[in-house]
Each structure stands twice: as C-alpha cells, then as structure tokens.
Design a protein around this motif. Structure first.
Motif, PDB file in Angstrom:
ATOM      1  N   GLN A 199       0.817  -1.214   0.000  1.00  0.00           N
ATOM      2  CA  GLN A 199       0.000   0.000   0.000  1.00  0.00           C
ATOM      3  C   GLN A 199       0.851   1.265   0.000  1.00  0.00           C
ATOM      4  OE1 GLN A 199       0.347  -2.210   2.387  1.00  0.00           O
ATOM      5  NE2 GLN A 199       0.038  -1.404   4.444  1.00  0.00           N
ATOM      6  N   ASN A 200       2.188   1.109   0.135  1.00  0.00           N
ATOM      7  CA  ASN A 200       3.087   2.266   0.139  1.00  0.00           C
ATOM      8  C   ASN A 200       4.161   2.179  -0.942  1.00  0.00           C
ATOM      9  OD1 ASN A 200       1.899   3.605   2.363  1.00  0.00           O
ATOM     10  ND2 ASN A 200       2.994   2.275   3.791  1.00  0.00           N
ATOM     11  N   LEU A 201       3.907   1.397  -1.974  1.00  0.00           N
ATOM     12  CA  LEU A 201       4.901   1.298  -3.050  1.00  0.00           C
ATOM     13  C   LEU A 201       5.165   2.683  -3.631  1.00  0.00           C
ATOM     14  CD1 LEU A 201       4.064  -1.896  -5.127  1.00  0.00           C
ATOM     15  CD2 LEU A 201       6.341  -1.141  -4.426  1.00  0.00           C
ATOM     16  N   PRO A 202       6.424   3.134  -3.610  1.00  0.00           N
ATOM     17  CA  PRO A 202       6.727   4.496  -4.056  1.00  0.00           C
ATOM     18  C   PRO A 202       6.878   4.601  -5.571  1.00  0.00           C
ATOM     19  CG  PRO A 202       8.722   3.450  -3.265  1.00  0.00           C
ATOM     20  CD  PRO A 202       7.614   2.451  -3.054  1.00  0.00           C
ATOM     21  N   LEU A 203       5.782   4.330  -6.272  1.00  0.00           N
ATOM     22  CA  LEU A 203       5.762   4.402  -7.729  1.00  0.00           C
ATOM     23  C   LEU A 203       4.884   5.564  -8.177  1.00  0.00           C
ATOM     24  CD1 LEU A 203       5.310   0.578  -8.319  1.00  0.00           C
ATOM     25  CD2 LEU A 203       7.389   1.896  -8.769  1.00  0.00           C
ATOM     26  N   ARG A 204       5.077   6.008  -9.394  1.00  0.00           N
ATOM     27  CA  ARG A 204       4.328   7.156  -9.898  1.00  0.00           C
ATOM     28  C   ARG A 204       2.874   6.778 -10.184  1.00  0.00           C
ATOM     29  NH1 ARG A 204       9.527   8.361 -12.135  1.00  0.00           N
ATOM     30  NH2 ARG A 204       9.177   6.867 -13.820  1.00  0.00           N
ATOM     31  N   PRO A 205       1.924   7.591  -9.741  1.00  0.00           N
ATOM     32  CA  PRO A 205       0.519   7.323 -10.053  1.00  0.00           C
ATOM     33  C   PRO A 205       0.292   7.259 -11.558  1.00  0.00           C
ATOM     34  CG  PRO A 205       0.708   9.011  -8.355  1.00  0.00           C
ATOM     35  CD  PRO A 205       2.086   8.782  -8.878  1.00  0.00           C
ATOM     36  N   GLY A 206      -0.582   6.356 -11.958  1.00  0.00           N
ATOM     37  CA  GLY A 206      -0.972   6.271 -13.361  1.00  0.00           C
ATOM     38  C   GLY A 206       0.109   5.786 -14.298  1.00  0.00           C
ATOM     39  N   SER A 207       1.099   5.039 -13.795  1.00  0.00           N
ATOM     40  CA  SER A 207       2.243   4.693 -14.634  1.00  0.00           C
ATOM     41  C   SER A 207       2.251   3.257 -15.147  1.00  0.00           C
ATOM     42  CB  SER A 207       3.547   4.956 -13.869  1.00  0.00           C
ATOM     43  OG  SER A 207       3.591   4.234 -12.653  1.00  0.00           O
ATOM     44  N   TRP A 208       1.357   2.397 -14.661  1.00  0.00           N
ATOM     45  CA  TRP A 208       1.408   0.977 -15.014  1.00  0.00           C
ATOM     46  C   TRP A 208       0.199   0.573 -15.844  1.00  0.00           C
ATOM     47  CZ3 TRP A 208       5.525  -2.228 -13.888  1.00  0.00           C
ATOM     48  CH2 TRP A 208       6.515  -1.663 -13.083  1.00  0.00           C
ATOM     49  N   GLU A 209       0.449  -0.083 -16.969  1.00  0.00           N
ATOM     50  CA  GLU A 209      -0.627  -0.548 -17.848  1.00  0.00           C
ATOM     51  C   GLU A 209      -1.254  -1.851 -17.361  1.00  0.00           C
ATOM     52  OE1 GLU A 209      -1.866   0.985 -20.382  1.00  0.00           O
ATOM     53  OE2 GLU A 209      -0.437   2.647 -20.550  1.00  0.00           O
ATOM     54  N   LEU A 241      -7.606  -8.523   7.387  1.00  0.00           N
ATOM     55  CA  LEU A 241      -7.258  -8.901   6.017  1.00  0.00           C
ATOM     56  C   LEU A 241      -8.107  -8.126   5.013  1.00  0.00           C
ATOM     57  CD1 LEU A 241      -6.881 -12.795   6.283  1.00  0.00           C
ATOM     58  CD2 LEU A 241      -5.060 -11.118   5.921  1.00  0.00           C
ATOM     59  N   VAL A 242      -9.398  -8.015   5.298  1.00  0.00           N
ATOM     60  CA  VAL A 242     -10.281  -7.257   4.407  1.00  0.00           C
ATOM     61  C   VAL A 242      -9.828  -5.809   4.316  1.00  0.00           C
ATOM     62  CG1 VAL A 242     -12.642  -6.403   4.100  1.00  0.00           C
ATOM     63  CG2 VAL A 242     -12.239  -8.781   4.816  1.00  0.00           C
ATOM     64  N   GLY A 243      -9.452  -5.223   5.451  1.00  0.00           N
ATOM     65  CA  GLY A 243      -8.969  -3.841   5.448  1.00  0.00           C
ATOM     66  C   GLY A 243      -7.687  -3.681   4.660  1.00  0.00           C
ATOM     67  N   LEU A 244      -6.749  -4.617   4.817  1.00  0.00           N
ATOM     68  CA  LEU A 244      -5.495  -4.556   4.061  1.00  0.00           C
ATOM     69  C   LEU A 244      -5.758  -4.710   2.572  1.00  0.00           C
ATOM     70  CD1 LEU A 244      -2.421  -4.478   3.857  1.00  0.00           C
ATOM     71  CD2 LEU A 244      -2.407  -6.949   4.328  1.00  0.00           C
ATOM     72  N   GLN A 245      -6.633  -5.626   2.203  1.00  0.00           N
ATOM     73  CA  GLN A 245      -6.954  -5.811   0.787  1.00  0.00           C
ATOM     74  C   GLN A 245      -7.489  -4.522   0.166  1.00  0.00           C
ATOM     75  OE1 GLN A 245      -9.672  -9.065   1.196  1.00  0.00           O
ATOM     76  NE2 GLN A 245      -8.054 -10.528   1.708  1.00  0.00           N
ATOM     77  N   ARG A 246      -8.273  -3.781   0.930  1.00  0.00           N
ATOM     78  CA  ARG A 246      -8.827  -2.530   0.392  1.00  0.00           C
ATOM     79  C   ARG A 246      -7.749  -1.453   0.260  1.00  0.00           C
ATOM     80  NH1 ARG A 246     -15.181  -1.954   2.209  1.00  0.00           N
ATOM     81  NH2 ARG A 246     -15.738  -4.052   1.434  1.00  0.00           N
ATOM     82  N   LEU A 247      -6.833  -1.419   1.219  1.00  0.00           N
ATOM     83  CA  LEU A 247      -5.709  -0.483   1.084  1.00  0.00           C
ATOM     84  C   LEU A 247      -4.892  -0.804  -0.159  1.00  0.00           C
ATOM     85  CD1 LEU A 247      -4.398  -0.224   4.766  1.00  0.00           C
ATOM     86  CD2 LEU A 247      -5.557   1.566   3.454  1.00  0.00           C
ATOM     87  N   LEU A 248      -4.639  -2.088  -0.376  1.00  0.00           N
ATOM     88  CA  LEU A 248      -3.863  -2.504  -1.543  1.00  0.00           C
ATOM     89  C   LEU A 248      -4.612  -2.219  -2.841  1.00  0.00           C
ATOM     90  CD1 LEU A 248      -2.522  -5.885  -0.111  1.00  0.00           C
ATOM     91  CD2 LEU A 248      -1.157  -3.857  -0.620  1.00  0.00           C
TER      92      LEU A 248
END
Length: 443
Positions: A148-158, A190-197
């Motif tokens: 949930q904290n991957l430091p990647l650019r928004p909108g960058s992955w197809e 687990l449900v909460g983590l899945q939603r964050l992800l």
C-alpha cells in the motif's frame, strides 16, 4: 448460486508450467519422460501440464533443478492468464512471493518485457529472488515495500496483478485448520489490508490499464464484496472474464463476470479472479509524499542494515560479458550494471517506470573478477543457442546428469576454465573444468 460445468480434469494430480520457448518444449518433456514422469496438457494454456505419474517427487526432477518447470496449483495459473499482458509489456506484481504468478507473467511478456515483483516480507523476498534466478527470468526485477506504500508514480502501469494476503479458505484440503484460524473478526484486518492494496493499485494503474485481483479463499467478504468496493469506491470497471476450460465454476450474487473456482470438483484450490479496467478519463489522485530515502543502487541489504544502500553501480559494456558460456547478444534491451563484484541486468522499462530514489534489484548474471564475467552456474539464458564441440559437454543419459550433480567428476578432453552443460539440445548451465575433468558447481 449458479454452477458452470466445464470439463473437469480426469485426475487430481499436480500441475506445473514449462519454462522454455515453444521450440524447447519437446526437449523438456523428453527429459521428464526419460525420468519416468507422465503428464498431459492442461486445456487452458500451452505452457501448462498436469501430472499423471510421479515416480519420484517432481521437485527432485532434473527439469525442476535446472529451472525448466515450475510446480504450481492449476488455479494459481489463472490470474496471469486473465490479466493477459501484452508481449513486451510491463507488469507490476504487488504481492509477489514465492513468484508463481510473477514468473508466469514474465513468460507472457517475454524477454523484451518487464515485471516488477514486490514482496513486503523480507524473509519471503529471498524465496522470490531464488525462484526467479533458478528460472532464468531476466525480465523480473524485485523490491520490498509494503504494497500500500509502493513508491511508484501514479498512473504509470498498464497492467497490475494483485494477489493480496487472504484467509486461504480455498486451501482447506492442504491446510485443514485454515477455516478455524480465519473466522469472524479475525478476517477483518485482512479485508482492510486488501482494500488499502486495491486503492493504491488503482492509483498506480494508468487510465485504460488493467488490474487483476485474485485470492485463494472462498470468503465472500474478500471476493465479491471487494469487487463492489473497487467499482463503487475506486471507480474501476469490471471486465467480464470468459471461463477457462478444465474447471468447474460457481457464481454467487455480485460475482457476475468474475471467476470462482469450485476447488473440489476442479481438482484444484478454491480460487477467485476478477479483472478491472481503469476508465480512460479517470482522474488521478495526488498521493501524500512517501518516506523513501535516497537510493544509490538497486539492492537492499537485510537485517539491521536494511536502510543502507549499495554503492552506485557502474555500467558495463555488453562485450565485457562475452565468453564460452555467455553470449551477450542474447540479452534483452536494458543495461548491464556492476555493483561491487555482482553483475546484474536492468530491463529497459525499469528506467521509465521506477523513480530514481527507489530501492530495487535486477536479475543476477554472475560475478565480475579478473576483468571478465564469471556467469552464475544456472545462467542458461545467455548460453549460445547451439552446443559447440570445443566448449560444451553434451549428455544424453539422465543418469549421467544425476551423477554429475551428486558430486562425481567426469573425464573430458575439453580445455579452459568452464564449459556449457547440455542435455541433448537443451542448455542447462555452466560447469567448471579441471585438468582432464569436469565438475558441477551448481549451488
């Protein structure tokens, strides 16, 4: 509840993937058959096989040792096929270890593609990297962040694959206590983590891009209800999936267009797969800054020194890799970098998709010493396409291979320090040469 009947497998044996080119498939199958294994094609992918006869554990086979097969539950093979990434494309796998789906994605995008496998657990990260190395999957790079904290650019992955931690109810036949361990309120974190992800994955997804969400549970709260969350809260569009042949499917209210595997009648794990698309006109959120320290190179050390970074890498010219067991012309587009004495391959798309301060690691090619590359013993991806009589040891009998791997040396007239090891027309790796003898150095 609706049930969709498609031909179920005749046997309940294990399944595996072939990790090779279509041209090499007959030779890999011949190696398995020479050791007494029998199998049949899975109906849903030309890469997949179902085991019929297992005279010894499949994981102990020569094909498994040399990374030409990957043992995988047949349900687990479905998410990469559902995502169906383009050849040469790039895919983010947010929760990757042990690498079953990561490796399949790498097969689907091919040598010119790029897969970033992120594994939040440091302990499981080592397993992921070991599996990708054994399978010679050069398009795969790895990192370790909370998903949930991957430091990647928004909108960058197809294309994004999300197979988050789940209650695992679909694995009850292998883990009988799983239903007891994950019940009631215990499932809510687990449900909460899945939603964050899911929320972060939706933010990283490019407009028009695809996201596959999958679990190995039969819990509605982690499946159909998460699909509704993705649609209603995140604005993702559900893409109806066509059922794959060879499975029996269930459909619960709210699961239209998604795939729920009836594990018992399919001879597989209970599994759930949903596919989404981000609308082309979707607005991107502006994420809060992430606490990422500057990185000097793509490797991270573990333990107490986890925050330390390797020294800046040095780019090597491809010709510096040339040798009897390495043809650098077979490398995909990308850079060859030296970090200390380790030589790693960085796919071309990594420079476009990964922020410069992100910490990650490319595929290991070997060590650089004495002005030359010492290829990793298992690095078969860069072996010449045909064995050369002066630099290759070609064996025909599996027992000869087994003896070599057990520590027995073998007489040879080959000269030099190393040779390529082949079984018939199948490249296997690199062996060491001593005066008049060949020695296997695989670890």
């Amino acid at each position: 509840m609706k049930t969709s009947e498609t031909p179920a497998p005749a046997t309940a044996g294990r399944s595996f993937r072939l990790l090779c080119s279509p041209e090499e498939m007959p030779c890999v199958e011949a190696l398995l058959q020479a050791q007494g294994y029998r199998f049949e094609p899975e109906p849903f992918s030309p890469f997949c096989r179902r085991l019929l006869d297992e005279p010894r554990p499949l994981g102990a086979s020569l094909a498994a040792f040399f990374g030409y097969i990957y043992i995988q539950d047949r349900s687990s093979m479905l998410p990469p096929l559902a995502l169906d990434p383009a050849a040469g494309g790039s895919v983010l796998d947010i929760c990757a270890s042990p690498g079953s789906k990561t490796g399949f994605l790498a097969q689907l995008v091919g040598k010119n593609g790029f897969v970033l496998g992120n594994e939040p657990s440091r302990a499981r990260l080592a397993t992921l990297r070991a599996n990708m190395h054994a399978c010679n999957l050069l398009p795969v790079s790895t990192c370790t962040y909370e998903g949930q904290n991957l430091p990647l650019r928004p909108g960058s992955w197809e294309a994004i694959q999300l197979d988050p931690p789940c209650s695992g109810w679909g694995t009850v036949e292998k883990h009988p206590r799983v239903m007891e361990l994950w019940q009631g309120e215990k499932v809510q974190p687990l449900v909460g983590l899945q939603r964050l992800l899911l929320r972060h994955a939706a933010d990283l997804l490019a407009p028009g891009g695809k996201l596959v969400y999958s679990t190995c549970t039969t819990n509605v709260a982690e499946n159909e209800e998460q699909v509704r969350f993705a649609e209603q809260e995140l604005g993702l569009e559900r893409l109806p999936l066509t059922p794959f042949p060879g499975f029996v499917w269930e459909e619960l209210p709210g699961g239209e267009g998604t795939l729920r595997v009836d594990g018992q009648r399919s001879g597989a794990q209970g599994f759930y797969v949903a596919l989404f698309r981000k609308p082309a006109g979707a607005l991107q959120s502006v994420p809060e800054p992430l606490p990422v320290q500057p990185a000097a190179g793509p490797a991270r050390r573990g333990g107490k020194n986890a925050a330390k970074r390797e020294q800046p890498g040095q780019e090597l010219p491809r010709e510096a890799l040339a040798g009897p067991c390495c043809d650098p012309a077979l490398l995909p587009p990308g850079r060859v970098m030296l970090y200390g004495d380790q030589v790693r391959f960085l796919p071309e798309d990594a420079a476009r998709l990964l922020p410069p301060d992100m910490v990650w690691q490319g595929a290991l090619l070997g060590k650089f010493a004495g002005g030359r590359l010492h290829p990793a013993p298992r690095l078969r991806a860069l072996l010449p396409r045909r064995p050369d009589a002066g630099t290759a040891l070609v064996l025909d009998d599996p027992d000869e291979l087994t003896a070599l791997l057990s520590g027995q040396s073998r007489r040879t007239a080959l000269e030099g320090r190393e040779a390529a090891l082949w079984w018939r027309d199948l490249p296997l790796g690199r062996v060491s040469l001593k005066p008049g003898r060949v020695v296997a150095t695989f670890s």
